[in-house]
Write a protein that holds these residues in place. Structure first.
Motif, PDB file in Angstrom:
ATOM      1  N   ILE A  70      13.405  11.717  -8.628  1.00 34.65           N
ATOM      2  CA  ILE A  70      12.010  12.306  -8.501  1.00 34.65           C
ATOM      3  C   ILE A  70      11.352  12.166  -7.386  1.00 34.65           C
ATOM      4  CG2 ILE A  70      11.907  12.470 -11.172  1.00 34.65           C
ATOM      5  CD1 ILE A  70      10.110   9.969 -10.986  1.00 34.65           C
ATOM      6  N   ALA A  71      11.865  11.193  -6.513  1.00 28.78           N
ATOM      7  CA  ALA A  71      11.081  10.967  -5.350  1.00 28.78           C
ATOM      8  C   ALA A  71      11.351  12.219  -4.397  1.00 28.78           C
ATOM      9  CB  ALA A  71      11.911   9.608  -4.721  1.00 28.78           C
ATOM     10  N   GLY A  72      12.112  13.117  -4.705  1.00 30.94           N
ATOM     11  CA  GLY A  72      12.482  14.349  -3.853  1.00 30.94           C
ATOM     12  C   GLY A  72      11.523  15.393  -4.451  1.00 30.94           C
ATOM     13  N   PHE A  73      10.830  15.247  -5.291  1.00 29.44           N
ATOM     14  CA  PHE A  73       9.752  16.069  -5.826  1.00 29.44           C
ATOM     15  C   PHE A  73       8.509  15.966  -4.942  1.00 29.44           C
ATOM     16  CE2 PHE A  73      11.538  15.880 -10.418  1.00 29.44           C
ATOM     17  CZ  PHE A  73      12.658  16.621  -9.777  1.00 29.44           C
ATOM     18  N   GLN A  74       7.855  17.286  -4.509  1.00 29.18           N
ATOM     19  CA  GLN A  74       6.545  17.166  -3.722  1.00 29.18           C
ATOM     20  C   GLN A  74       5.629  16.497  -4.535  1.00 29.18           C
ATOM     21  OE1 GLN A  74       5.697  21.264  -2.596  1.00 29.18           O
ATOM     22  NE2 GLN A  74       7.287  21.484  -1.173  1.00 29.18           N
ATOM     23  N   LEU A  75       5.119  16.619  -5.713  1.00 27.77           N
ATOM     24  CA  LEU A  75       4.141  16.163  -6.478  1.00 27.77           C
ATOM     25  C   LEU A  75       4.281  14.344  -6.511  1.00 27.77           C
ATOM     26  CD1 LEU A  75       3.788  18.156  -9.594  1.00 27.77           C
ATOM     27  CD2 LEU A  75       2.322  18.084  -7.937  1.00 27.77           C
ATOM     28  N   ILE A  76       5.389  13.897  -6.612  1.00 27.66           N
ATOM     29  CA  ILE A  76       5.663  12.525  -6.524  1.00 27.66           C
ATOM     30  C   ILE A  76       5.516  12.080  -5.024  1.00 27.66           C
ATOM     31  CG2 ILE A  76       7.468  10.692  -6.568  1.00 27.66           C
ATOM     32  CD1 ILE A  76       6.506  11.758  -9.638  1.00 27.66           C
ATOM     33  N   GLN A  77       5.803  12.719  -4.116  1.00 28.97           N
ATOM     34  CA  GLN A  77       5.519  12.341  -2.604  1.00 28.97           C
ATOM     35  C   GLN A  77       4.161  12.329  -2.423  1.00 28.97           C
ATOM     36  OE1 GLN A  77       7.919  13.925   0.362  1.00 28.97           O
ATOM     37  NE2 GLN A  77       9.982  13.249  -0.740  1.00 28.97           N
ATOM     38  N   ASP A  78       3.392  13.296  -2.906  1.00 32.62           N
ATOM     39  CA  ASP A  78       1.966  13.509  -2.670  1.00 32.62           C
ATOM     40  C   ASP A  78       1.249  12.256  -3.215  1.00 32.62           C
ATOM     41  OD1 ASP A  78      -0.505  15.245  -2.031  1.00 32.62           O
ATOM     42  OD2 ASP A  78      -0.760  14.812  -4.377  1.00 32.62           O
TER      43      ASP A  78
ATOM     44  N   LEU B 148       2.547   9.169  -3.957  1.00 37.46           N
ATOM     45  CA  LEU B 148       2.901   8.038  -3.203  1.00 37.46           C
ATOM     46  C   LEU B 148       1.962   7.773  -2.066  1.00 37.46           C
ATOM     47  CD1 LEU B 148       6.682   7.830  -3.709  1.00 37.46           C
ATOM     48  CD2 LEU B 148       5.073   6.439  -4.845  1.00 37.46           C
ATOM     49  N   ALA B 149       2.007   9.034  -1.285  1.00 35.81           N
ATOM     50  CA  ALA B 149       1.271   9.161  -0.016  1.00 35.81           C
ATOM     51  C   ALA B 149      -0.230   8.716  -0.203  1.00 35.81           C
ATOM     52  CB  ALA B 149       1.379  10.481   0.480  1.00 35.81           C
ATOM     53  N   HIS B 150      -0.861   9.214  -1.419  1.00 36.18           N
ATOM     54  CA  HIS B 150      -2.253   8.873  -1.625  1.00 36.18           C
ATOM     55  C   HIS B 150      -2.301   7.463  -2.139  1.00 36.18           C
ATOM     56  CE1 HIS B 150      -3.103  13.363  -1.517  1.00 36.18           C
ATOM     57  NE2 HIS B 150      -4.346  12.960  -1.145  1.00 36.18           N
ATOM     58  N   MET B 151      -1.494   6.862  -2.935  1.00 37.01           N
ATOM     59  CA  MET B 151      -1.481   5.477  -3.153  1.00 37.01           C
ATOM     60  C   MET B 151      -1.316   4.670  -1.828  1.00 37.01           C
ATOM     61  SD  MET B 151       1.041   5.784  -6.322  1.00 37.01           S
ATOM     62  CE  MET B 151       1.310   4.386  -7.026  1.00 37.01           C
ATOM     63  N   LEU B 152      -0.632   4.963  -0.869  1.00 38.44           N
ATOM     64  CA  LEU B 152      -0.329   4.004   0.215  1.00 38.44           C
ATOM     65  C   LEU B 152      -1.538   4.219   1.299  1.00 38.44           C
ATOM     66  CD1 LEU B 152       1.225   2.201   2.111  1.00 38.44           C
ATOM     67  CD2 LEU B 152       2.399   4.201   3.228  1.00 38.44           C
ATOM     68  N   ALA B 153      -2.231   5.584   1.198  1.00 37.22           N
ATOM     69  CA  ALA B 153      -3.566   5.667   1.823  1.00 37.22           C
ATOM     70  C   ALA B 153      -4.629   4.850   1.390  1.00 37.22           C
ATOM     71  CB  ALA B 153      -3.849   7.150   1.781  1.00 37.22           C
TER      72      ALA B 153
ATOM     73  N   VAL C 266      -1.943   5.862 -11.302  1.00 35.08           N
ATOM     74  CA  VAL C 266      -1.028   6.610 -10.472  1.00 35.08           C
ATOM     75  C   VAL C 266       0.293   6.244 -10.741  1.00 35.08           C
ATOM     76  CG1 VAL C 266      -0.360   7.826  -8.662  1.00 35.08           C
ATOM     77  CG2 VAL C 266      -2.725   7.770  -9.194  1.00 35.08           C
ATOM     78  N   ALA C 267       0.508   4.843 -10.476  1.00 36.17           N
ATOM     79  CA  ALA C 267       1.863   4.353 -10.894  1.00 36.17           C
ATOM     80  C   ALA C 267       2.349   4.570 -12.324  1.00 36.17           C
ATOM     81  CB  ALA C 267       1.829   2.904 -10.470  1.00 36.17           C
ATOM     82  N   ARG C 268       1.222   4.148 -13.341  1.00 36.79           N
ATOM     83  CA  ARG C 268       1.849   4.248 -14.615  1.00 36.79           C
ATOM     84  C   ARG C 268       2.105   5.757 -14.709  1.00 36.79           C
ATOM     85  NH1 ARG C 268       2.278   5.591 -18.950  1.00 36.79           N
ATOM     86  NH2 ARG C 268       0.970   7.490 -18.481  1.00 36.79           N
ATOM     87  N   ASP C 269       1.378   6.887 -14.156  1.00 36.93           N
ATOM     88  CA  ASP C 269       1.768   7.977 -14.603  1.00 36.93           C
ATOM     89  C   ASP C 269       3.007   8.530 -14.042  1.00 36.93           C
ATOM     90  OD1 ASP C 269       0.996  10.864 -15.324  1.00 36.93           O
ATOM     91  OD2 ASP C 269       0.981  11.270 -13.147  1.00 36.93           O
ATOM     92  N   ILE C 270       3.480   8.020 -12.812  1.00 36.11           N
ATOM     93  CA  ILE C 270       4.752   8.351 -12.262  1.00 36.11           C
ATOM     94  C   ILE C 270       5.937   7.741 -13.017  1.00 36.11           C
ATOM     95  CG2 ILE C 270       6.332   7.427 -10.163  1.00 36.11           C
ATOM     96  CD1 ILE C 270       4.114   7.688  -8.262  1.00 36.11           C
ATOM     97  N   LEU C 271       5.746   6.615 -13.606  1.00 38.59           N
ATOM     98  CA  LEU C 271       6.837   5.912 -14.370  1.00 38.59           C
ATOM     99  C   LEU C 271       6.806   6.955 -16.084  1.00 38.59           C
ATOM    100  CD1 LEU C 271       6.701   3.684 -12.303  1.00 38.59           C
ATOM    101  CD2 LEU C 271       7.071   2.200 -14.190  1.00 38.59           C
ATOM    102  N   GLY C 272       5.974   7.626 -16.197  1.00 35.99           N
ATOM    103  CA  GLY C 272       6.088   8.302 -17.644  1.00 35.99           C
ATOM    104  C   GLY C 272       5.896   7.529 -18.466  1.00 35.99           C
ATOM    105  N   GLY C 273       6.671   7.654 -19.581  1.00 35.09           N
ATOM    106  CA  GLY C 273       6.783   6.719 -20.737  1.00 35.09           C
ATOM    107  C   GLY C 273       7.092   5.300 -20.687  1.00 35.09           C
ATOM    108  N   ASN C 274       8.126   5.240 -19.476  1.00 34.36           N
ATOM    109  CA  ASN C 274       8.440   3.719 -19.222  1.00 34.36           C
ATOM    110  C   ASN C 274       7.133   3.217 -18.290  1.00 34.36           C
ATOM    111  OD1 ASN C 274      11.224   3.884 -19.824  1.00 34.36           O
ATOM    112  ND2 ASN C 274      11.640   5.157 -17.846  1.00 34.36           N
ATOM    113  N   GLY C 275       6.333   3.729 -18.034  1.00 40.39           N
ATOM    114  CA  GLY C 275       5.050   3.119 -17.436  1.00 40.39           C
ATOM    115  C   GLY C 275       4.336   1.967 -18.623  1.00 40.39           C
TER     116      GLY C 275
END
Length: 428
Positions: A319-327, A329-334, A377-386
């Motif tokens: 999923i790291a290769g999906f545009q939505l996930i990279q977007d 992560l980039a905003h989180m790092l910013a 946002v991190a919780r969202d990226i992990l989905g149910g595992n979050g």
């Protein structure tokens, strides 16, 4: 040491998704906590001198190898992690930037980065540090006489004595200026303390409790209750009950304290504590610590989400290769990098003696809300595992709610900043 800096390339774990994390040999390996690439995007760590950088790395190793593998288990059981506190005591970081007997005398920047690192490991340990070092020790160091500092700071710096800071009351949090606890001067010069305190970190285990109370003249002072035989045998009239049912920072204990004419010696009033301005000096310093703590929670959530995204496969690809996930992560790092920049500048102002209460307030305002956003946002990226503790995001997602509130809520910080902007106080 296994790592050299925040911005070094890190090896990703082979199995980031174990069945459970329980502190046993099969628990999540430290690498799975994702010392991921690029967290220290602007290489802030390079601002530290060699001694401070080595200390930061030692704290990081402690968090990765000792704290993180067992933090979820302590959190879930709401158990005070005594072995971790013993490990913390050996780091030599209690007292941070304080200059006093036994204190490490670090730069404010190093102190802040260590606070963030502890929070990256676990919010409960970071809160223990914030209460013991950032509040109790700071009060003694800033407001105590030379003799009082010599008496209490060395054992606190060695964590042989645990400190607590008792300001908040059951009916007075944000309006603590209405302080009800009383300190009565007896004929022999001693003091008797009567009142109630609430949300007092370490209140059930502390050896040294700094209690804020009004004296017979209505002046505010800090009074030290010293449990001569340790917290297991408190002073007569001192009763502390642990607050249960918490959904954040579960592995650090807060207390409701009842003070029924607790008698303390005359010289247990800190010599420099006379009014609310003295209290504010301590709170301005501690808010700086909490601002760094919030950053640490954000970093932990971001790193865990990055590692997860680099391993989790959906629709036949990571999923790291999906545009939505990279977007995301980039905003989180910013967000993280912006929060980090504010914290760094605040620490530089502290070093120069120019940091005011509004600097601490605006930094805590920004980092607490920013970290809350990053953890969400991190919780969202992990989905149910979050929502599973196994991946650590759930713990930080919960703990940031405590950081968002203590040392002054988001609204209180905004009013401090608003007063600095307009010159008008809107507190009442």
């Amino acid at each position: 040491m296994t790592e050299t800096s925040n911005h070094s390339a890190q090896r990703l774990p082979e199995n980031p998704f174990p069945d459970r994390v329980d502190g046993s040999a099969s628990a999540v390996p430290p690498a799975a906590l994702a010392r991921s690439r690029g967290t220290d995007f602007f290489w802030v760590e390079d601002l530290l001198d060699t001694r401070e950088r080595d200390l930061l790395h030692r704290v990081r190793e402690f968090c990765d190898h000792t704290v993180a593998p067992v933090a979820n288990d302590y959190w879930e059981r709401a158990e005070l992690p005594v072995p971790l506190i013993e490990g913390y005591s050996k780091l030599g970081v209690a007292g941070g930037a304080l200059i006093g007997p036994g204190c490490p005398g670090l730069s404010p920047l190093a102190e802040g980065m260590i606070s963030a690192e502890l929070a990256r490991g676990d919010g409960s340990i970071a809160t223990f540090n914030a209460v013991h070092s950032g509040l109790a020790m700071t009060t003694v160091a800033l407001l105590g006489s030379d003799e009082q500092r010599e008496r209490w700071l060395p054992s606190m710096a060695a964590v042989e004595s645990i400190g607590a800071f008792a300001l908040t009351e059951p009916n007075h949090g944000s309006d603590i200026v209405k302080l009800e606890t009383r300190a009565h001067r007896e004929f022999d010069g001693s003091w008797t303390l009567t009142g109630r305190k609430r949300w007092i970190g370490n209140g059930t285990v502390a050896d040294i409790v700094v209690v804020w109370a009004r004296d017979d003249d209505g002046d505010v002072g800090a009074f030290v209750i010293e449990h001569a035989n340790g917290a297991g045998d408190p002073e007569p009239g001192y009763a502390a009950r642990r607050i249960t049912g918490k959904a954040a920072n579960r592995a650090v204990w807060q207390a409701q304290i009842e003070l029924d004419e607790v008698r303390i010696p005359a010289d247990h009033r800190l010599a420099g504590s006379r009014n609310w301005a003295d209290t504010s000096r301590v709170l301005a310093k501690s808010r700086q610590t909490v601002a760094w703590e919030a950053l640490g929670h954000a970093v932990a959530a971001y790193e865990a989400a990055t590692t997860y995204a680099l391993h989790r496969e959906q629709f036949g690809r990571r999923i790291a290769g999906f545009q939505l996930i990279q977007d995301k992560l980039a905003h989180m790092l910013a967000d993280i990098t912006g929060m980090q920049a504010m914290c760094v500048r605040m620490s530089q102002l502290q070093q120069q003696g120019r940091a005011a209460v509004e600097h601490a307030a605006i930094t805590k305002l920004a980092t607490a809300s920013g970290a809350r956003r990053v953890c969400g946002v991190a919780r969202d990226i992990l989905g149910g595992n979050g929502i599973l503790l196994d991946h650590h995001v759930a713990r930080h997602h919960a703990d940031i709610e405590a950081v968002y509130t203590y040392e002054g809520t988001d609204s209180v910080q905004s009013l401090i900043v608003g007063r600095a902007i307009t010159g008008i106080s809107a507190f009442v």
